[in-house]
Design a protein around this motif. Structure first.
Motif, mmCIF file in Angstrom:
data_model
loop_
_atom_site.group_PDB
_atom_site.id
_atom_site.type_symbol
_atom_site.label_atom_id
_atom_site.label_comp_id
_atom_site.label_asym_id
_atom_site.label_seq_id
_atom_site.Cartn_x
_atom_site.Cartn_y
_atom_site.Cartn_z
ATOM 1 N N LEU A 118 0.844 -1.208 0.000
ATOM 2 C CA LEU A 118 0.000 0.000 0.000
ATOM 3 C C LEU A 118 0.873 1.249 0.000
ATOM 4 O O LEU A 118 0.604 2.211 -0.737
ATOM 5 N N GLN A 173 -8.875 -0.776 -3.552
ATOM 6 C CA GLN A 173 -9.721 0.407 -3.754
ATOM 7 C C GLN A 173 -8.868 1.603 -4.191
ATOM 8 O O GLN A 173 -9.249 2.351 -5.100
ATOM 9 N N ALA A 174 -7.715 1.769 -3.534
ATOM 10 C CA ALA A 174 -6.830 2.897 -3.882
ATOM 11 C C ALA A 174 -6.277 2.717 -5.303
ATOM 12 O O ALA A 174 -6.166 3.682 -6.059
ATOM 13 N N LEU A 217 2.246 1.885 -3.387
ATOM 14 C CA LEU A 217 1.215 2.417 -4.286
ATOM 15 C C LEU A 217 0.990 3.901 -4.049
ATOM 16 O O LEU A 217 0.827 4.674 -4.993
ATOM 17 N N LEU A 218 1.006 4.301 -2.767
ATOM 18 C CA LEU A 218 0.698 5.696 -2.442
ATOM 19 C C LEU A 218 1.941 6.577 -2.414
ATOM 20 O O LEU A 218 1.853 7.759 -2.090
ATOM 21 N N LEU A 236 -8.250 -2.313 0.932
ATOM 22 C CA LEU A 236 -8.019 -0.869 0.836
ATOM 23 C C LEU A 236 -7.070 -0.556 -0.325
ATOM 24 O O LEU A 236 -7.275 0.396 -1.086
ATOM 25 N N ARG A 269 4.512 6.388 -0.395
ATOM 26 C CA ARG A 269 4.905 6.700 0.976
ATOM 27 C C ARG A 269 5.934 5.694 1.482
ATOM 28 O O ARG A 269 6.054 4.605 0.916
ATOM 29 N N ARG A 329 1.207 2.089 -15.223
ATOM 30 C CA ARG A 329 -0.209 2.503 -15.317
ATOM 31 C C ARG A 329 -0.732 2.325 -16.751
ATOM 32 O O ARG A 329 -1.849 1.898 -16.967
ATOM 33 N N LEU A 377 -6.923 5.375 -8.392
ATOM 34 C CA LEU A 377 -5.784 5.991 -9.094
ATOM 35 C C LEU A 377 -5.901 5.751 -10.607
ATOM 36 O O LEU A 377 -5.610 6.641 -11.409
ATOM 37 N N PHE A 378 -6.307 4.567 -10.980
ATOM 38 C CA PHE A 378 -6.471 4.287 -12.412
ATOM 39 C C PHE A 378 -7.668 5.043 -12.989
ATOM 40 O O PHE A 378 -7.578 5.611 -14.068
#
Lengths: 71, 310
Positions: free
Chosen positions: B14, B42-43, B17-18, B39, B20, B85, B47-48
């Motif tokens: 996660l 969902q994130a 992906l973010l 989660l 961080r 992406r 983003l896509f």
């Protein structure tokens, strides 16, 4: 308060977050929402830059056509 | 123990992906791994979706350009994250041709960023050798978490090619964080029997019993029994296993796994366990006896039962 933070996260995700996240504090939920929002913003900015940079690698005769598709 | 390691793997994914550091999301360790994975999905989706029109237009424009130019753009303009992406929007055959022009280091970078669910058509068309090259590179980088995301999306041919370049210790580490639980048995069924026996040796050598026992407990009874028998057949491995059960409190999984063992293996395990019992307090003994009863092996561990009852 936590309800508001969960709603903020839900707004950023565009979906209902997993129920288990209810164990997180208001601040932690807001931090997650901010991380998702910033990831979207960074992705958008990176795509702007990458698209411009990509065009410089496109052979000149095709550049106008590619630019038209990208809008 | 197992859940803590799995939560850590999910937090790493996660955080990546973010954009961080995993420590920024350390508070998620209070949440279960399934919820964190949900989660993350969902994130990923948001983003896509946030850029789907633009990514689609990029994919459309890419049809005008030869794979060599697209590979240059991917590497020099997009970088691995954005290239990852766009990948799912490209025509799969064309994406495969572009991948063939990219250096393995970049393909490995891209694999780390890719969402395998959205690029499945591309991934399944990649030559097995190409997948193996990336797997080898990811193994060198110890990117086990990233590798675990792909196993469920590879062809059998690619999985076999990956097995040839990834050592037993790495396989154990990847198995622990494998995302596609339903394919676990199929994937490890493709591993030659000799290599499967190597997994328990690797567990002993690298002190990876929590990971190995977790894997065994998730495999079918047939494969679990085969690996457990392989452990019981090797003196050093068996001794290491029972020591780990005591030192790291892996009794529950060990006794569940013992159920799938053959009679002779279970007898050998029972013998080794007898040697440990003297080091347990009466309360610990009773607990182990209860766990053995719960696992249905209390009467099937040879002399261990009488020692536990004494």
């Amino acid at each position: 308060m936590q309800h508001d933070a969960l709603q903020t996260l839900q707004d950023e995700l565009g979906a209902t977050p997993p129920d288990e996240l209810a164990v997180l504090s208001d601040g932690q939920l807001r931090a997650l929402a901010a991380a998702v929002r910033q990831a979207k913003e960074q992705q958008s900015a990176a795509l702007d830059d990458a698209t411009e940079s990509a065009l410089t690698h496109v052979p000149r005769p095709l550049r106008a056509a590619v630019r038209r598709i990208l809008g | 123990m197992s859940d803590a390691l799995r939560v850590r793997a999910e937090v790493i994914k996660l955080a990546r992906l973010l954009g961080r550091a995993p420590d920024d999301l350390a508070f998620l360790h209070r949440v279960g791994p399934v919820a964190i994975r949900h989660l993350r999905e969902q994130a990923t989706d948001v983003l896509f979706e946030a850029e789907s029109r633009r990514l689609q237009r990029l994919a459309t424009a890419s049809r005008l350009l030869p794979p060599t130019v697209l590979a240059t753009i991917a590497e020099r303009a997009f970088g691995p994250l954005l290239a990852g992406r766009v990948t799912g929007y490209l025509e799969p055959d064309r994406a495969g041709k572009v991948a063939g022009k990219l250096p393995v280091a970049f393909r490995a970078d891209l694999a780390v960023e890719l969402d395998p669910r959205r690029a499945r058509e591309v991934i399944t068309r990649l030559p097995a050798q190409s997948v193996a090259e990336v797997a080898h590179e990811l193994r060198q980088r110890e990117e086990y978490v990233a590798m675990g995301r792909f196993a469920g999306h590879l062809t059998d041919e690619a999985i076999v090619a990956v097995f040839a370049v990834v050592d037993d210790e790495a396989l154990l580490r990847v198995a622990f964080v494998l995302e596609d639980e339903e394919r676990l048995d199929h994937v490890f069924g493709l591993l030659p029997a000799q290599r499967r026996a190597g997994l328990v040796r690797a567990a002993a050598d690298a002190d990876l019993w929590p990971e190995a026992l977790d894997l065994l407990s998730r495999l079918s009874e047939r494969l679990c029994g085969e690996l457990a028998d392989a452990a019981a057949a090797q003196e050093v491995v068996l001794n290491s296993l029972v020591r780990a059960a005591k030192d790291r409190d892996l009794w529950t999984t060990l006794l569940q796994v013992a159920r799938a063992m053959g009679d002779e293996s279970r007898r050998r395990l029972g013998e080794r366990l007898v040697g440990l019992v003297s080091g347990l307090t009466p309360t610990q003994r009773e607990r182990v006896a209860q766990l053995a009863r719960d696992a249905g092996v209390f009467d099937r561990l040879g002399t261990f039962r009488s020692v536990l009852e004494s």
